[in-house]
Enzyme design. Structure first.
Site, PDB file in Angstrom:
ATOM      1  N   HIS A 178      -7.848   0.807  -6.041  1.00 58.56           N
ATOM      2  CA  HIS A 178      -7.883  -0.014  -4.821  1.00 58.56           C
ATOM      3  C   HIS A 178      -8.477  -1.377  -5.192  1.00 58.56           C
ATOM      4  CE1 HIS A 178      -7.843  -1.081  -0.735  1.00 58.56           C
ATOM      5  NE2 HIS A 178      -8.607  -0.147  -0.199  1.00 58.56           N
ATOM      6  N   ARG A 224     -13.770  -8.130   3.081  1.00 56.50           N
ATOM      7  CA  ARG A 224     -12.355  -7.902   2.753  1.00 56.50           C
ATOM      8  C   ARG A 224     -11.543  -9.161   3.101  1.00 56.50           C
ATOM      9  NH1 ARG A 224     -10.159  -2.944   2.323  1.00 56.50           N
ATOM     10  NH2 ARG A 224      -8.593  -4.140   1.188  1.00 56.50           N
ATOM     11  N   ASP A 246     -17.679   7.657  -1.038  1.00 62.43           N
ATOM     12  CA  ASP A 246     -16.317   7.642  -0.473  1.00 62.43           C
ATOM     13  C   ASP A 246     -16.172   8.912   0.353  1.00 62.43           C
ATOM     14  OD1 ASP A 246     -13.731   6.897   0.098  1.00 62.43           O
ATOM     15  OD2 ASP A 246     -12.927   7.257  -1.901  1.00 62.43           O
ATOM     16  N   CYS A 301     -16.482   1.870   1.683  1.00 62.57           N
ATOM     17  CA  CYS A 301     -15.265   1.069   1.881  1.00 62.57           C
ATOM     18  C   CYS A 301     -14.713   1.199   3.288  1.00 62.57           C
ATOM     19  CB  CYS A 301     -14.218   1.464   0.850  1.00 62.57           C
ATOM     20  SG  CYS A 301     -13.602   3.148   1.069  1.00 62.57           S
ATOM     21  N   GLN A 304     -10.116  -3.826  -2.689  1.00 61.87           N
ATOM     22  CA  GLN A 304     -11.416  -3.307  -2.236  1.00 61.87           C
ATOM     23  C   GLN A 304     -12.478  -3.620  -3.292  1.00 61.87           C
ATOM     24  OE1 GLN A 304     -11.981  -1.312   0.796  1.00 61.87           O
ATOM     25  NE2 GLN A 304     -14.056  -1.946   0.273  1.00 61.87           N
ATOM     26  N   ARG A 308       0.876  -1.175   0.000  1.00 64.51           N
ATOM     27  CA  ARG A 308       0.000   0.000   0.000  1.00 64.51           C
ATOM     28  C   ARG A 308       0.910   1.220   0.000  1.00 64.51           C
ATOM     29  NH1 ARG A 308      -5.113   1.684   3.710  1.00 64.51           N
ATOM     30  NH2 ARG A 308      -6.002   0.094   2.360  1.00 64.51           N
TER      31      ARG A 308
HETATM   32  N1   CP Z   1     -11.079   0.271   2.974  1.00 71.28           N
HETATM   33  C1   CP Z   1      -9.811   0.173   3.380  1.00 71.28           C
HETATM   34  O1   CP Z   1      -8.881  -0.021   2.585  1.00 71.28           O
HETATM   35  O2   CP Z   1      -9.632   0.222   4.715  1.00 71.28           O
HETATM   36  P1   CP Z   1      -8.229   0.364   5.436  1.00 71.28           P
HETATM   37  O3   CP Z   1      -7.626   1.688   5.027  1.00 71.28           O
HETATM   38  O4   CP Z   1      -8.542   0.307   6.899  1.00 71.28           O
HETATM   39  O5   CP Z   1      -7.348  -0.771   5.009  1.00 71.28           O
END
Ligand code: CP
Length: 351
Positions: free
Chosen positions: A140, A311, A241, A282, A143, A113
């Site tokens: 993402h 997830r 979002d 998300c 996600q 990430r």
């Molecule tokens: N939705 C998501 O990626 O959550 P985090 O940032 O907690 O990983």
């Protein structure tokens, strides 16, 4: 070190962008994730990744992605190592190609990430093990898999997955990575997708073209508008979002003025959608900003927490799909032979 997985496999498939995948690939991943979710509920997750190690590089904070990847690896019989900034020499102290080469020689997959999609592409170009993009400044994809897995589980009665209408409401500018990810998933799966954003925060022409080009093959459609009423009137799923992103708090007042109240997901907005329409998010969410608590906690209109749980199930499907085929079943005769040879060396140890 275990020798069950080929780390130095010549051909490697990375998970960087969901639009790199066919509908068939994504449906297979859904089917596998669904099965492994059922196995989890049955207390019987198969050890498909026994002995595998995943390196997880986090340049940014995470709750869901961090915990779901690590838990998924453990459940599948593998192991995950979380590498935070300052713990490894990445980018500043060591060339990306050197980190990629070294991690590829020690681990079976690398999850990253970082708010730099190009860096993830560079890492992938040097890695000989699969790279999982766990969120970038562009998209993402992990996600996206969980979101559409959740929609598949909550289809409107009598409607097929291929016929759903997914509507994003909010920021679809270059900051709006969920709007882009949702577009990439709709493009790969051939689904109908509508974006409702204020003109200043609307999807770029370049990205619209990118999504529409993929939709020419898949059969999906993209509509971009600032007319929220029209966008949501036959929505099956609404995807919002956050309005202001982590690290961009200086834009908060301007963004609040642009999005509030028209783009907030609240019960009044949902009353203008079909009764079956459900809201996702998300997470993390800013409660009562882009989505109200009343919607988030609603027993029938919200699938936000089912989405979050998915997830984990989606991660299991993804990890197994990309890593399991690299497994090599150990030849027990060879294992015994190596063990005997090693033991004869070990006898030379003097305390
Ligand atoms: N939705 C998501 O990626 O959550 P985090 O940032 O907690 O990983």
């Amino acid at each position: 070190m275990n020798n069950q997985i080929q780390r130095h496999c010549g051909k490697v498939r990375h998970f960087l962008d969901t639009m790199d995948f066919s509908k068939e690939d994504l449906l297979n991943i859904f089917e596998l994730a669904d099965l492994l979710k059922k196995a989890d509920y049955d207390g019987s997750v198969p050890p498909l990744l026994k002995g595998a190690t995943l390196a997880m590089i986090f340049d940014d904070p995470s709750t869901r992605t961090r915990v779901s990847f690590e838990t998924a690896m453990t459940d599948l019989g593998g192991h995950a190592i979380s590498l935070k900034p300052g713990e490894i020499h990445f980018g500043s102290h060591e060339a990306i190609q050197d980190t990629a080469r070294v991690l590829s020689s020690m681990c079976h997959g690398i999850m990253i990430r970082t708010m730099d999609f190009k860096l993830i592409e560079t890492l992938a170009s040097y890695s000989t093990v699969p790279i999982f993009n766990a969120m970038s400044d562009y998209n993402h994809p992990t996600q996206g898999i969980a979101d559409f897995m959740t929609m598949r589980e909550h289809l409107p009665e009598g409607k097929k997955f291929d016929d759903i209408h997914v509507v994003f409401v909010g920021d679809s500018s270059e900051y709006g990575i969920i709007s882009i990810e949702t577009g990439h998933m709709c493009a790969a799966l051939g689904l109908r997708y509508t974006i409702a954003s204020p003109p200043k925060y609307s999807l770029s022409e370049k990205e619209q073209e990118n999504i529409r080009n993929k939709m020419k093959e898949s059969g999906g459609s993209l509509t971009v508008t600032d007319d929220v009423d029209n966008a949501i009137k036959d929505a099956d799923f609404i995807v919002p979002d956050v309005w202001t992103y982590y690290g961009y708090e200086d834009q908060e007042a301007e963004r609040l003025a642009a999005f509030s109240p028209k783009y907030q997901i609240n019960m009044e907005l949902l009353s203008r959608t079909p009764d079956h329409c459900k809201a996702l998010h998300c997470l993390p969410a800013k409660r009562n900003v882009e989505i109200t608590s009343e919607v988030m906690d609603h027993p029938t209109r919200s699938i936000v927490f089912q989405e979050a749980e998915n997830r984990l199930h989606a991660q299991r499907g993804l990890l197994a799909w990309f890593l399991h085929h690299r497994l090599r079943v150990p030849d027990q005769e060879k294992v015994r032979d190596y063990e005997n040879k090693a033991k004869s060396i070990l006898k030379r140890y003097k305390p």
